[in-house]
Write a protein that holds these residues in place. Structure first.
Motif, mmCIF file in Angstrom:
data_model
loop_
_atom_site.group_PDB
_atom_site.id
_atom_site.type_symbol
_atom_site.label_atom_id
_atom_site.label_comp_id
_atom_site.label_asym_id
_atom_site.label_seq_id
_atom_site.Cartn_x
_atom_site.Cartn_y
_atom_site.Cartn_z
ATOM 1 N N ALA A 116 -49.346 -10.666 -44.179
ATOM 2 C CA ALA A 116 -49.702 -11.959 -43.573
ATOM 3 C C ALA A 116 -50.474 -12.826 -44.561
ATOM 4 C CB ALA A 116 -50.524 -11.728 -42.307
ATOM 5 N N ALA A 117 -51.385 -12.233 -45.310
ATOM 6 C CA ALA A 117 -52.161 -12.983 -46.296
ATOM 7 C C ALA A 117 -51.246 -13.536 -47.397
ATOM 8 C CB ALA A 117 -53.244 -12.097 -46.901
ATOM 9 N N ILE A 118 -50.282 -12.742 -47.818
ATOM 10 C CA ILE A 118 -49.354 -13.191 -48.855
ATOM 11 C C ILE A 118 -48.513 -14.358 -48.349
ATOM 12 C CG2 ILE A 118 -47.298 -12.501 -50.148
ATOM 13 C CD1 ILE A 118 -48.690 -9.710 -50.405
ATOM 14 N N VAL A 119 -48.038 -14.262 -47.104
ATOM 15 C CA VAL A 119 -47.250 -15.359 -46.523
ATOM 16 C C VAL A 119 -48.114 -16.610 -46.408
ATOM 17 C CG1 VAL A 119 -46.103 -16.155 -44.421
ATOM 18 C CG2 VAL A 119 -45.604 -13.893 -45.327
ATOM 19 N N TRP A 120 -49.351 -16.474 -45.918
ATOM 20 C CA TRP A 120 -50.246 -17.625 -45.749
ATOM 21 C C TRP A 120 -50.495 -18.315 -47.095
ATOM 22 C CZ3 TRP A 120 -55.376 -18.322 -47.497
ATOM 23 C CH2 TRP A 120 -55.997 -19.503 -47.027
ATOM 24 N N VAL A 121 -50.838 -17.528 -48.120
ATOM 25 C CA VAL A 121 -51.116 -18.100 -49.439
ATOM 26 C C VAL A 121 -49.856 -18.754 -50.013
ATOM 27 C CG1 VAL A 121 -51.684 -17.512 -51.845
ATOM 28 C CG2 VAL A 121 -53.054 -16.592 -49.978
ATOM 29 N N SER A 122 -48.723 -18.095 -49.862
ATOM 30 C CA SER A 122 -47.468 -18.639 -50.397
ATOM 31 C C SER A 122 -47.118 -19.970 -49.749
ATOM 32 C CB SER A 122 -46.324 -17.650 -50.177
ATOM 33 O OG SER A 122 -46.587 -16.452 -50.846
#
Length: 140
Positions: A116-122
């Motif tokens: 989820a953090a990777i998707v949010w940052v991306s």
């Protein structure tokens, strides 16, 4: 299926083997070299693409393993690396299977949180959209 060993031995097999198209390519030095170059380029491209995809949700590691499997058809070092990686994944999976339900839930939650953090940052960096802020506005 052809192996790295076949490539190194010039494709020599037992007398009962019917030559396939890869064996016909390997029958000449130029064919062997061309095949190794093509396999090397395709396998390397898959490994690099997979490594780029690793931080994102999706099949990143699967693509890396597929690239190693392609490389392993012609290169013995790739075959050894693939076996090493498969053994490490198997060991980690076996360890997780031996853990109690709490450890499994925590491991799953941490994995989900990282994804989820990777998707949010991306999304924030590429589209300029803050998904958390957008969700908050939708809920209020």
């Amino acid at each position: 299926m052809a192996t790295a060993e076949d490539s190194r031995t010039g494709g020599k097999r037992d007398a009962g083997h019917t030559p396939g198209w890869l064996d016909r390519i390997r029958a000449t030095p130029a064919g062997r070299l061309t095949l190794r170059i093509v396999i090397g380029v395709i396998g390397t491209a898959l490994v690099v693409a997979g490594l780029i995809m690793v931080p994102f949700p999706g099949p990143g590691w699967l693509v890396v393993f597929a690239g190693l499997a392609v490389l392993a058809t012609e290169f013995s070092w790739a075959s050894r690396l693939l076996e090493f990686a498969k053994a490490r994944v198997r060991a980690a999976t076996d360890w997780l299977k031996r853990q109690n339900w709490f450890v499994r839930i925590v491991a799953g939650a941490l994995t989900l949180l990282c994804a989820a953090a990777i998707v949010w940052v991306s999304v924030r960096l590429t589209l300029g959209v803050d998904l958390i802020q957008e969700a908050g506005e939708l809920l209020s």
